[in-house]
Design an enzyme around this catalytic site. Structure first.
Site, PDB file in Angstrom:
ATOM      1  N   ASP A 337      32.237  55.580  35.351  1.00 20.49           N
ATOM      2  CA  ASP A 337      32.999  55.670  36.547  1.00 20.49           C
ATOM      3  C   ASP A 337      32.304  56.768  36.819  1.00 20.49           C
ATOM      4  O   ASP A 337      32.273  58.232  36.373  1.00 20.49           O
ATOM      5  CB  ASP A 337      34.641  55.486  36.457  1.00 20.49           C
ATOM      6  CG  ASP A 337      35.548  55.377  37.038  1.00 20.49           C
ATOM      7  OD1 ASP A 337      35.038  55.550  38.683  1.00 20.49           O
ATOM      8  OD2 ASP A 337      36.544  55.290  37.374  1.00 20.49           O
ATOM      9  N   GLU A 542      44.577  55.609  43.401  1.00 21.57           N
ATOM     10  CA  GLU A 542      44.616  56.385  41.594  1.00 21.57           C
ATOM     11  C   GLU A 542      45.262  58.153  42.311  1.00 21.57           C
ATOM     12  O   GLU A 542      44.235  58.592  43.199  1.00 21.57           O
ATOM     13  CB  GLU A 542      42.949  56.519  41.125  1.00 21.57           C
ATOM     14  CG  GLU A 542      41.906  56.817  42.157  1.00 21.57           C
ATOM     15  CD  GLU A 542      40.170  56.670  41.389  1.00 21.57           C
ATOM     16  OE1 GLU A 542      40.338  56.858  40.587  1.00 21.57           O
ATOM     17  OE2 GLU A 542      39.682  56.237  41.973  1.00 21.57           O
TER      18      GLU A 542
END
Ligand code: BGC
Length: 662
Positions: A337, A542
């Site tokens: 990620d 997020e």
């Protein structure tokens, strides 16, 4: 390198500030949260034998494996390393991608062609061709492996102007229709191929157990079985069926199951936090979406930002290698990620052998990609990175590229559906999105006022449409919509969208009714038969979307509902949200209450359910059912099915319909 990129040595979560500038605030918040989940001294162990032994859906293809070996024998070290480094569009040019032999690039939610995330579709395709041509230039004897472009097409091709934006996964979980989700995967892939992208970082297969998490809406459900079913369907829609000729070929794309593993189960729902489940809880609650998507042939898996008992997943060899490869038999690409590798102790964005040795194949290293390219070469030359591990990682990337026929596919603009601009937001895709909205709405309350249930809205009535989000397209889209957090967007960013209020107005007026809009309704309340009040959460993604509890805070909608009620006007709440929230006061002040989640561009789908036709017949019935338990208290963020405490306000599976009340 962005000068604002902050130092990771203090153990704060990796966050490249170029990504956004919520930054100042979020970093402070996230870093203080970080101290709350400082890695525990005791590390939990994994016994791979406890994990299921899967049979890969694609048998070993000798022809492909031979080609992989031939490439490995031919590639130089810089060429091999290039396959493992993924830079962000905002920090790399086609010429640089060529020079460093990059195997892939990504666009984040905030980067687009020409530093313009709102660039027209033509520019995306043109840039895809430019990167492809640069990567395949073999003029000086280089190997010229075609590059992949990855993007977060997580609810449609949501970064490109004019694309169809489908409901976020939480709404699709309520619809719980695998065939619908597969069709959404197909439509998303098709729209991606119009603009030349090959690879989406979807689906999120998190099974969210704490609704404080700002990514709850990316999850289909708190229930592993729903996540498994729908995520596998999305993968099949995106990639095509494994073993078929269409598999991974345009208009299909490569999918990614993310984030491996445990993201939906962190302590307090903290983004990038620590998951402290036992190994068997991890297996029971967090694995289902991975096994299902692996069975469906998903070709990439993204490592998660979170840690498990204090050990970061990006550096977790037992999980990334022994489990994912050894037991689940995954033979595709394990991608990191966004700078997630930098969270592993001793690592920095530009230097992180431990993640490579733990099993990462491609590093998502948006800005420090040149440094990483150099440090991996250094490690390979010194022998710290073994030739076996290096070749294994490169082989995985090449295998996926060969399966996708990338070497023969030609420039992105020459592939199926490329440049067919009309496919972006096409009538067919819009109809699909509208159906998805219809199927995803959950009716939580529909009481009688003046002797009849308030919904559906009957013909010939005067309806007041009001509420802070009555005409708010960004709120209707949620995060990951033309921009990472869904912030700083406006109507002009969603040219193919219909606002919920516009859909209601059209449906009510075509049934012979009259509407009064919010702006007409300031001050004195107008005479109306019914008020539809549209409110809920504003967009987030997020980091920023984490909350301290599940209390729906703002007072204004409640005051408005009470004011309407006091004036004798029955009220319908249309609640836009990325998660279930405690709304008992609003429920009490509403005659009807509809959870619409984050419906996307087809806002007219709401009216399909709420408004009867001119003859007073309902057009469609509610079929959406909760895939998340709805809290009965603001502290009940962990209300989940199969628990006796806390008790939900509405359990998983709840949802009323016109025909039969449940
Ligand atoms: C998210 C991923 C996403 C990636 C690329 C990260 O911050 O966690 O889900 O795919 O960014 O945009």
């Amino acid at each position: 390198m962005n000068p604002l990129e902050f130092d990771l040595r203090d153990g704060c979560p990796a966050l490249s500030l170029s990504r956004t500038i919520v930054a100042g605030l979020v970093v402070a918040a996230t870093c203080s949260i970080a101290t709350a989940w400082t890695p525990l001294a005791r590390a939990a162990t994994v016994d791979p034998a406890n994990w299921p032994l899967l049979t890969p859906p694609l048998a070993r293809d000798e022809h492909i494996e031979q080609q992989v070996q031939r490439w490995l024998a031919r590639l130089t070290l810089p060429e091999k390393i290039g396959q493992l480094v993924q830079a962000d569009l905002g920090s790399v040019t086609p010429a640089q991608a060529r020079r460093f032999h990059l195997g892939s690039i990504l666009n984040s939610g905030e980067t687009g062609p020409g530093e313009n995330s709102r660039a027209p579709a033509e520019h995306w395709l043109k840039l895809a061709d430019a990167f492809w041509s640069a990567s395949t230039d073999r003029s000086d004897g280089r190997a010229g492996i075609p590059l992949l472009w990855g993007t977060d097409a997580v609810h449609g091709h949501n970064n490109v102007l004019g694309a169809t934006i489908f409901p976020h996964n939480i709404g699709l979980g309520a619809a719980n229709d695998a065939e619908l989700v597969k069709a959404i995967g197909q439509a998303t892939a098709r729209e991606m191929r119009v603009t030349g992208q090959d690879w989406t970082f979807a689906p999120t297969v998190a099974v969210v157990r704490n609704d404080r998490w700002g990514r709850t809406y990316e999850s289909y459900s708190e229930q592993p079985a729903i996540v498994a079913r729908l995520s596998a369907a999305l993968v099949t829609g995106l990639q095509g069926a494994p073993g078929s000729d269409e598999f991974l070929k345009s208009p299909h794309v490569i999918a990614t199951a993310k984030h491996f593993i445990g993201d939906g189960g962190t302590v307090n729902g903290v983004d990038q936090g620590d998951n402290q489940m036992t190994e068997s809880q991890l297996l029971d609650l967090q694995l289902a979406g991975f096994t299902a998507t692996l069975d469906a042939g998903v070709q990439s898996v993204m490592a998660s930002f979170n840690s498990w008992h204090g050990v970061r997943l990006h550096g977790h060899k037992p999980l990334l290698t022994d489990v994912l490869r050894g037991r689940l038999k995954f033979d595709g690409i394990t991608i990191g990620d966004w700078n997630g590798h930098a969270m592993v102790p001793t690592c920095r964005p530009g230097d992180c052998l431990p993640a490579m040795n733990a099993g990462l194949d491609i590093f998502m290293v948006p800005e420090a990609w040149q440094q990483l390219h150099q440090s991996l070469q250094r490690d390979a030359r010194s022998g710290a990175l073994s030739p076996e591990r290096l070749n294994e990682a490169v082989a995985r990337v090449l295998r996926v590229k060969l399966r996708a026929d990338l070497f023969d596919a030609g420039a992105p603009s020459s592939r199926a559906v490329a440049g067919q601009w009309a496919q972006l937001g096409s009538a067919e895709h819009r109809a699909l999105a509208r159906r998805a909205v219809r199927q995803s709405l959950v009716l939580l309350k529909n009481e009688s006022a003046k002797g009849k249930p308030v919904l559906p809205v009957m013909p010939g009535k005067t309806i007041l449409i009001t509420g802070p989000l009555a005409d708010d397209l960004p709120a209707q889209m949620g995060g990951w919509s033309m921009n990472w957090q869904g912030a700083d967007t406006s109507k002009r960013d969603f040219p193919s969208a219909t606002a919920i209020s516009v859909g209601l107005k059209q449906a009510i007026e075509s049934a012979g009714g009259k509407t009064i809009s919010a702006s007409d309704a300031t001050g004195e309340l107008p005479a109306a038969d019914l008020a539809v009040v549209i409110y809920g959460e504003r967009p987030y993604a997020e980091f920023k979307g984490d909350r301290p509890d599940v209390d729906f805070q703002p007072d204004e909608p409640l005051s408005e509902l009470r004011r309407l009620r006091a004036a004798g006007i029955p009220t319908v709440s249309v609640f836009i949200s990325g998660r279930p929230l405690w709304v008992d006061p609003e429920l009490a002040a509403s005659d009807a209450f509809v959870a619409v989640w984050l419906p996307g561009t087809a806002g007219e789908g709401v009216a399909d359910l709420l408004v009867a036709d001119a003859s007073g017949e309902r057009k469609h019935d509610f079929t959406g059912r909760l895939s998340f338990s709805w809290p009965a208290a603001s502290a009940d963020a962990t209300v989940n099915a199969e628990q006796t405490n806390p008790v939900p306000r509405f359990p998983v599976g709840y949802g009323l319909s016109y025909q039969a009340k449940r």
